[in-house]
Scaffold this motif. Sequence first.
Motif, PDB file in Angstrom:
ATOM      1  N   ALA A 112       0.853  -1.195   0.000  1.00 16.87           N
ATOM      2  CA  ALA A 112       0.000   0.000   0.000  1.00 16.87           C
ATOM      3  C   ALA A 112       0.881   1.234   0.000  1.00 16.87           C
ATOM      4  O   ALA A 112       2.031   1.194   0.443  1.00 16.87           O
ATOM      5  N   THR A 113       0.346   2.341  -0.492  1.00 19.42           N
ATOM      6  CA  THR A 113       1.092   3.595  -0.525  1.00 19.42           C
ATOM      7  C   THR A 113       0.292   4.695   0.162  1.00 19.42           C
ATOM      8  O   THR A 113      -0.914   4.581   0.366  1.00 19.42           O
ATOM      9  N   CYS A 114       0.979   5.769   0.490  1.00 16.23           N
ATOM     10  CA  CYS A 114       0.316   6.935   1.082  1.00 16.23           C
ATOM     11  C   CYS A 114       1.122   8.173   0.723  1.00 16.23           C
ATOM     12  O   CYS A 114       2.235   8.088   0.210  1.00 16.23           O
ATOM     13  N   GLY A 115       0.534   9.334   0.995  1.00 18.81           N
ATOM     14  CA  GLY A 115       1.232  10.570   0.669  1.00 18.81           C
ATOM     15  C   GLY A 115       0.548  11.768   1.278  1.00 18.81           C
ATOM     16  O   GLY A 115      -0.339  11.652   2.109  1.00 18.81           O
ATOM     17  N   THR A 116       0.979  12.922   0.817  1.00 23.24           N
ATOM     18  CA  THR A 116       0.425  14.172   1.302  1.00 23.24           C
ATOM     19  C   THR A 116       0.459  15.183   0.173  1.00 23.24           C
ATOM     20  O   THR A 116       1.427  15.206  -0.602  1.00 23.24           O
ATOM     21  N   SER A 117      -0.581  16.010   0.053  1.00 19.95           N
ATOM     22  CA  SER A 117      -0.692  16.971  -1.036  1.00 19.95           C
ATOM     23  C   SER A 117      -0.567  16.223  -2.367  1.00 19.95           C
ATOM     24  O   SER A 117      -1.356  15.339  -2.643  1.00 19.95           O
ATOM     25  N   GLU A 118       0.452  16.533  -3.187  1.00 13.72           N
ATOM     26  CA  GLU A 118       0.633  15.825  -4.453  1.00 13.72           C
ATOM     27  C   GLU A 118       1.913  15.004  -4.458  1.00 13.72           C
ATOM     28  O   GLU A 118       2.436  14.652  -5.512  1.00 13.72           O
ATOM     29  N   GLU A 119       2.425  14.659  -3.295  1.00  9.41           N
ATOM     30  CA  GLU A 119       3.670  13.903  -3.202  1.00  9.41           C
ATOM     31  C   GLU A 119       3.436  12.568  -2.512  1.00  9.41           C
ATOM     32  O   GLU A 119       2.737  12.502  -1.503  1.00  9.41           O
ATOM     33  N   GLY A 120       4.023  11.509  -3.041  1.00  8.11           N
ATOM     34  CA  GLY A 120       4.026  10.241  -2.356  1.00  8.11           C
ATOM     35  C   GLY A 120       4.934  10.312  -1.133  1.00  8.11           C
ATOM     36  O   GLY A 120       5.926  11.035  -1.128  1.00  8.11           O
ATOM     37  N   GLN A 121       4.565   9.592  -0.085  1.00 10.42           N
ATOM     38  CA  GLN A 121       5.320   9.637   1.160  1.00 10.42           C
ATOM     39  C   GLN A 121       5.977   8.303   1.491  1.00 10.42           C
ATOM     40  O   GLN A 121       7.140   8.251   1.878  1.00 10.42           O
ATOM     41  N   GLN A 122       5.227   7.199   1.295  1.00  7.23           N
ATOM     42  CA  GLN A 122       5.786   5.901   1.677  1.00  7.23           C
ATOM     43  C   GLN A 122       5.029   4.763   1.011  1.00  7.23           C
ATOM     44  O   GLN A 122       3.822   4.821   0.828  1.00  7.23           O
ATOM     45  N   VAL A 123       5.779   3.726   0.643  1.00  9.81           N
ATOM     46  CA  VAL A 123       5.214   2.440   0.244  1.00  9.81           C
ATOM     47  C   VAL A 123       5.472   1.480   1.399  1.00  9.81           C
ATOM     48  O   VAL A 123       6.593   1.392   1.901  1.00  9.81           O
ATOM     49  N   THR A 124       4.437   0.769   1.833  1.00 11.49           N
ATOM     50  CA  THR A 124       4.567  -0.190   2.933  1.00 11.49           C
ATOM     51  C   THR A 124       4.143  -1.565   2.449  1.00 11.49           C
ATOM     52  O   THR A 124       3.050  -1.725   1.890  1.00 11.49           O
ATOM     53  N   ALA A 125       5.014  -2.561   2.648  1.00 12.82           N
ATOM     54  CA  ALA A 125       4.714  -3.952   2.303  1.00 12.82           C
ATOM     55  C   ALA A 125       4.544  -4.738   3.587  1.00 12.82           C
ATOM     56  O   ALA A 125       5.449  -4.779   4.422  1.00 12.82           O
ATOM     57  N   VAL A 126       3.387  -5.350   3.757  1.00 11.28           N
ATOM     58  CA  VAL A 126       3.066  -6.101   4.974  1.00 11.28           C
ATOM     59  C   VAL A 126       2.957  -7.586   4.646  1.00 11.28           C
ATOM     60  O   VAL A 126       2.325  -7.972   3.647  1.00 11.28           O
ATOM     61  N   ARG A 127       3.578  -8.412   5.481  1.00 12.40           N
ATOM     62  CA  ARG A 127       3.459  -9.856   5.331  1.00 12.40           C
ATOM     63  C   ARG A 127       2.237 -10.333   6.119  1.00 12.40           C
ATOM     64  O   ARG A 127       2.203 -10.203   7.349  1.00 12.40           O
ATOM     65  N   PRO A 128       1.228 -10.874   5.437  1.00 11.04           N
ATOM     66  CA  PRO A 128       0.043 -11.361   6.159  1.00 11.04           C
ATOM     67  C   PRO A 128       0.435 -12.453   7.146  1.00 11.04           C
ATOM     68  O   PRO A 128       1.401 -13.183   6.926  1.00 11.04           O
ATOM     69  N   PRO A 129      -0.316 -12.592   8.233  1.00 17.36           N
ATOM     70  CA  PRO A 129       0.082 -13.555   9.262  1.00 17.36           C
ATOM     71  C   PRO A 129      -0.194 -14.993   8.856  1.00 17.36           C
ATOM     72  O   PRO A 129      -1.226 -15.300   8.260  1.00 17.36           O
ATOM     73  N   ALA A 130       0.763 -15.876   9.187  1.00 21.55           N
ATOM     74  CA  ALA A 130       0.485 -17.306   9.134  1.00 21.55           C
ATOM     75  C   ALA A 130      -0.276 -17.660  10.406  1.00 21.55           C
ATOM     76  O   ALA A 130      -0.423 -16.831  11.309  1.00 21.55           O
ATOM     77  N   LYS A 131      -0.766 -18.887  10.486  1.00 19.67           N
ATOM     78  CA  LYS A 131      -1.538 -19.276  11.661  1.00 19.67           C
ATOM     79  C   LYS A 131      -0.688 -19.145  12.924  1.00 19.67           C
ATOM     80  O   LYS A 131       0.439 -19.632  12.987  1.00 19.67           O
ATOM     81  N   GLY A 132      -1.247 -18.457  13.911  1.00 23.23           N
ATOM     82  CA  GLY A 132      -0.549 -18.284  15.174  1.00 23.23           C
ATOM     83  C   GLY A 132       0.472 -17.171  15.179  1.00 23.23           C
ATOM     84  O   GLY A 132       1.141 -16.949  16.187  1.00 23.23           O
ATOM     85  N   ALA A 133       0.602 -16.450  14.065  1.00 20.69           N
ATOM     86  CA  ALA A 133       1.575 -15.359  13.979  1.00 20.69           C
ATOM     87  C   ALA A 133       0.849 -14.031  13.817  1.00 20.69           C
ATOM     88  O   ALA A 133      -0.376 -13.976  13.733  1.00 20.69           O
ATOM     89  N   GLU A 134       1.624 -12.950  13.767  1.00 18.35           N
ATOM     90  CA  GLU A 134       1.071 -11.620  13.571  1.00 18.35           C
ATOM     91  C   GLU A 134       1.506 -11.066  12.225  1.00 18.35           C
ATOM     92  O   GLU A 134       2.580 -11.406  11.713  1.00 18.35           O
ATOM     93  N   ALA A 135       0.669 -10.220  11.654  1.00 15.91           N
ATOM     94  CA  ALA A 135       1.062  -9.510  10.442  1.00 15.91           C
ATOM     95  C   ALA A 135       2.159  -8.512  10.795  1.00 15.91           C
ATOM     96  O   ALA A 135       2.088  -7.845  11.824  1.00 15.91           O
ATOM     97  N   LYS A 136       3.169  -8.431   9.918  1.00 16.18           N
ATOM     98  CA  LYS A 136       4.299  -7.535  10.199  1.00 16.18           C
ATOM     99  C   LYS A 136       4.717  -6.805   8.934  1.00 16.18           C
ATOM    100  O   LYS A 136       4.520  -7.294   7.817  1.00 16.18           O
TER     101      LYS A 136
END
Length: 244
Positions: A112-136
Amino acid sequence: HGGGTSPIVFENLVIIGNDQEAKSSLIAVDRKTGRTAWEIERKDGGVENKGSYSTPMVYQPEGEPPQIIFTSRSSGITSVDPKAGKVVWEVRDALPGRCVSSPILAGGLIVATCGTSEEGQQVTAVRPPAKGAEAKIAYTVTKSPPYIPTPIVKDDLLFLWGDRGRLVCLRAATGEQVWKERLEAEFCGSPIRVGDKLYCVSRKGEAFVIAAGDKYALLGRNPLGELSYATPAVAGGVLYFRTL
């Protein structure tokens, strides 16, 4: 700007991410009757966090029920069970800016990406959780991220098409940069992929064609004759471009 997110249809539900500066929620209604199937209260965006204009995504984990992915500055990246109307997992503080582009699946990660005004700010890649784990968070990218255009993927390559013409190709699983280039144009629409080519239309109405590979190649630059802020569409072997 008012509401900007698009609804999506999942089975018998129409699902809407209603992240506003004031009262906010995630909503699903019956697609035939409009009756509310479920509603999840959200942390209000507030003036500082603003609203979210990101369209939700259907995510199908292997061997598990489908999930709906939402993004916003105030709540980060959120996974919801569309049958039960309950949050499955959430990574808060994942997105420091306002969300406009939509989340995608790339290299087994939710990007996913985010930004402010007309500038991009950050791309974030998250690993979905396996069973018993947390998304990170697997990795973040802060150099030349897009704000409005949604990233796109081909095989193991993740392409970031920036609002001001900065193009970056990354390894989707790691965030390693493969190449970067710059076009002398600005963009609001998102790129689409047809086979091994990417298509995206500039604000001035030029349709750019880029090779979707590990080496940069500009294959075409075609003027449409009018301004365009829209994403191309494909149907029946035909490309459609919406202009002013």
